[in-house]
Design a protein around this motif. Structure first.
Motif, PDB file in Angstrom:
ATOM      1  N   ALA A   4      49.830  67.231  23.350  1.00  0.00           N
ATOM      2  CA  ALA A   4      49.016  68.237  24.021  1.00  0.00           C
ATOM      3  C   ALA A   4      48.456  67.677  25.318  1.00  0.00           C
ATOM      4  O   ALA A   4      47.860  66.620  25.334  1.00  0.00           O
ATOM      5  N   ILE A   5      48.660  68.397  26.403  1.00  0.00           N
ATOM      6  CA  ILE A   5      48.356  67.803  27.694  1.00  0.00           C
ATOM      7  C   ILE A   5      46.862  67.697  27.996  1.00  0.00           C
ATOM      8  O   ILE A   5      46.338  66.619  28.203  1.00  0.00           O
ATOM      9  N   GLN A   6      46.142  68.703  28.024  1.00  0.00           N
ATOM     10  CA  GLN A   6      44.693  68.755  28.212  1.00  0.00           C
ATOM     11  C   GLN A   6      44.050  67.938  29.327  1.00  0.00           C
ATOM     12  O   GLN A   6      43.917  66.739  29.266  1.00  0.00           O
ATOM     13  N   SER A  28      47.374  55.935  15.017  1.00  0.00           N
ATOM     14  CA  SER A  28      46.333  56.716  14.348  1.00  0.00           C
ATOM     15  C   SER A  28      46.880  58.095  13.978  1.00  0.00           C
ATOM     16  O   SER A  28      46.684  58.587  12.872  1.00  0.00           O
ATOM     17  N   LYS A  29      47.575  58.687  14.935  1.00  0.00           N
ATOM     18  CA  LYS A  29      48.134  60.018  14.672  1.00  0.00           C
ATOM     19  C   LYS A  29      49.058  59.985  13.464  1.00  0.00           C
ATOM     20  O   LYS A  29      48.941  60.802  12.552  1.00  0.00           O
ATOM     21  N   LYS A  61      36.318  60.300  11.764  1.00  0.00           N
ATOM     22  CA  LYS A  61      36.471  61.757  11.699  1.00  0.00           C
ATOM     23  C   LYS A  61      36.658  62.343  13.086  1.00  0.00           C
ATOM     24  O   LYS A  61      37.441  63.272  13.298  1.00  0.00           O
ATOM     25  N   THR A  62      35.926  61.763  14.049  1.00  0.00           N
ATOM     26  CA  THR A  62      35.984  62.268  15.423  1.00  0.00           C
ATOM     27  C   THR A  62      37.399  62.274  15.964  1.00  0.00           C
ATOM     28  O   THR A  62      37.784  63.179  16.702  1.00  0.00           O
ATOM     29  N   THR A  63      38.138  61.251  15.618  1.00  0.00           N
ATOM     30  CA  THR A  63      39.512  61.161  16.111  1.00  0.00           C
ATOM     31  C   THR A  63      40.327  62.353  15.640  1.00  0.00           C
ATOM     32  O   THR A  63      41.152  62.891  16.384  1.00  0.00           O
ATOM     33  N   ILE A  64      40.097  62.763  14.429  1.00  0.00           N
ATOM     34  CA  ILE A  64      40.807  63.942  13.929  1.00  0.00           C
ATOM     35  C   ILE A  64      40.377  65.178  14.702  1.00  0.00           C
ATOM     36  O   ILE A  64      41.210  65.937  15.206  1.00  0.00           O
ATOM     37  N   ARG A  66      39.243  65.396  17.550  1.00  0.00           N
ATOM     38  CA  ARG A  66      39.613  65.384  18.950  1.00  0.00           C
ATOM     39  C   ARG A  66      40.993  65.994  19.168  1.00  0.00           C
ATOM     40  O   ARG A  66      41.265  66.610  20.186  1.00  0.00           O
ATOM     41  N   TRP A  67      41.854  65.842  18.181  1.00  0.00           N
ATOM     42  CA  TRP A  67      43.245  66.252  18.389  1.00  0.00           C
ATOM     43  C   TRP A  67      43.644  67.509  17.649  1.00  0.00           C
ATOM     44  O   TRP A  67      44.648  68.129  17.978  1.00  0.00           O
ATOM     45  N   TRP A  68      42.915  67.885  16.650  1.00  0.00           N
ATOM     46  CA  TRP A  68      43.213  69.139  15.952  1.00  0.00           C
ATOM     47  C   TRP A  68      41.935  69.953  15.822  1.00  0.00           C
ATOM     48  O   TRP A  68      40.853  69.372  15.602  1.00  0.00           O
ATOM     49  N   PRO A  69      42.045  71.259  15.966  1.00  0.00           N
ATOM     50  CA  PRO A  69      40.824  72.083  15.976  1.00  0.00           C
ATOM     51  C   PRO A  69      40.166  72.183  14.593  1.00  0.00           C
ATOM     52  O   PRO A  69      38.965  72.360  14.495  1.00  0.00           O
TER      53      PRO A  69
END
Lengths: 204, 204, 204, 204
Positions: A4-6, A28-29, A61-64, A66-69
């Motif tokens: 995802a570009i963002q 991590s992903k 948790k933040t990492t999750i 950050r990348w998925w809503p």
DNA sequence: GGGTAACCGAGACGGTACGTCTAGTCTTTAA
DNA sequence: TTAAAGACTAGACGTACCGTCTCGGTTACCC
């Protein structure tokens, strides 16, 4: 999902093409998606918690977030990125054969443990339109488009009735399988075969 | 304890069938179901909490847990006890007519707000087999049985093909409507009419 | 309920002193007190519930509430009606001997398991004045009165100082034992003996 | 999980002594203790609930449970961290004066509203040894140690009898005040004065 | 001996608080 | 700038008791 570009903050390194700051951790992903898949073998979608995923993946948790809503997005990503859910089929000899292949493939994808997970995702999505949208885009759209093409082709080459309403036809094709799925009935080759037999008669 | 003989306090009264102790409050039961229905117009099934129901109904949480095993059971009870969900249809002139009537009735029941609620209940039930069982028994079973009878009758009087597999036929009849429901597509008279048209051709 | 005034309903029988209606069940009362005592060997006063007592005694909760105002009252009744807590001592040879006997008896009553229960009752009573009142009346008053008499007698016959303030003296006599009780320290014969030795010097 | 090597995220920083993650919120801690104190002016220790504290302090319940093991611990912390409960006294001219000062200070600390709260805490602690331990460590230990030192000093310099048992003496000194506290009797300067008079005679 | 009043058990009632769990956010240090 | 760690507010969960109430049914007195 994946890359995802963002935004485009803070320049870019001309030579390496890298951005400033710490790069996203691909490991991590992978860890997150892998942990999600593993946990799904023991827990239901609803009972699966972001916290459990984070812990299992050794990730904040933040990492999750950050990348998925939301939770459903992670799960959809984890489940449908598996090869078994790719919708690649050989070019069929006829529209009829194509549709038959589609139904049988769908039946196989929605049988057993995998089917249960998809049912739970779909169930979860009933409460939140955004999740449903993701589910449709990621899983359903492809099947829908394929069937649509096949039906149009079949109508043109005389396999199917010309006045056949494509949308209705798709509902009638996909409906029975999904109905069995969500009503907790078995889905196996016998079932899909019988459904296919009955349906193909209809479309002519 | 000692010499506390004094009668055996009648576990259950043989004649009246009453148990000892204060009887269940019918007004509380009504208040709970009514509150549930009201809250469902503003909240989704998943976001609806037992605590909110208890508060709105002016009832202790315990009272709810005493009579229903979980949230889904309360909601199923509240929703499907409404007259709109009773499955009473006039005796049809033919099996074909009967099935048409069933589909159209189902379509009407699953359209609009009510449909959304049913979809959410069904979605919720995907995670817990017990909830799914309740849903099936309360809502689905009736439709299934009716269709089964109609199909058998139709096969006997020559309306439908004799070699038609009843179970498969039911999947094909109910499937399309439920598929539209859970995939978030509109259900209205036009849709049910088109589905019916297509299906009835099949069954012959 | 309704027309309250009319007639004087059955009052009390002049001769027997009995009221109309079913008399209190003595066996229930005994069962309640016995159950309370039994439960106290396994649970703390605070964790002991009226419901548990009722269940164990095979009695309705109402029956308990009819005869005791609250939990503490039941427990005080159950505990202090035991013979070990009766405050009967032989007439002493001297005031000094009497006080010594009182301290030692109290020490024995407040040692071990029984002491723990009394401490818990006393602890519970700190929150509600009514409970404290019951505790004092049932347990403390007797000891207080006895000591008061002994001190007065001692002052008169010259054993104790004439200007001794009785109230203060009692505080000083009972205080140390109760302090050890509530601060969780052991109470045994050695302790009471040492306290007595020290105190009796004071009173002269 | 797989190859998610990327550093070991430093459990604790050696130099600064800081742990990873968001540090404890000091403002939440203050809010909790302050709310507890405020609520204690209107409610008894037993009726005070963690939920009420959390609400009043604008804090999640979890935050309280994270830092204190139970209700009593919070209250002890809130109450005894107040300046009025610090046990700082000027160096006395003599052991006798020191003990007099200790008793009078204790009397003042345990009089009025504050005394009631301490009594309730102490009462609550009777049921749970852990709470009692906290109470003793936080409040009692200091007084105990001070008295112990004073008594030893007094014995050495001839103010008190050489054969005086220190432990017993402390019981006799602290006992009367605590006895009045838990038996609901008034504690004021007159009382402490009279007790002191009587006791100091004993110790010689 | 019928009436009636107070009792009894059982257990449902509206509530309150418990201690746990998870969501989604925020704040720190390290990379 | 991102990551991991972990604390934060918020609020629902299902359970345990509280003290009250409402049943059917049981004595024991009173006329």
């Amino acid at each position: 999902m994946s890359e995802a570009i963002q935004s485009v903050p803070t320049e870019t390194n001309e030579e390496t093409g890298r951005k400033a700051g710490r790069p996203r951790s691909e490991s991590s992903k992978r860890a997150i998606l892998e942990a999600t898949r593993r946990l799904l073998t023991h827990t239901s979608v609803q009972k699966l918690s972001i916290e459990a995923i984070a812990k299992k993946a050794g990730v904040g948790k933040t990492t999750i977030y950050r990348w998925w809503p939301n939770k459903t997005a992670v799960i959809v990503d984890a489940v449908f990125s598996q090869p078994a859910f790719h919708n690649i089929l050989p070019t069929p000899n006829s529209a009829t054969d194509g549709i038959r292949a589609q139904i049988e493939k769908l039946g196989r994808q929605l049988s057993g443990k995998n089917g249960r997970v998809v049912a739970e995702i779909l169930g979860d999505s009933q409460a939140e339109p955004e999740a449903l949208r993701i589910f449709i885009e990621t899983f359903l759209q492809d099947r829908y488009n394929s069937l649509s093409s096949l039906l149009e082709a079949g109508k043109q080459n005389g396999e199917f009735a010309v006045d056949l309403d494509t949308e209705t036809a798709i509902d009638v094709i996909l409906g029975p399988i999904f109905f069995r799925l969500i009503s907790g009935q078995v889905i196996d080759d016998t079932v899909t075969h019988q459904v296919t037999q009955l349906l193909l008669k209809t479309l002519r």
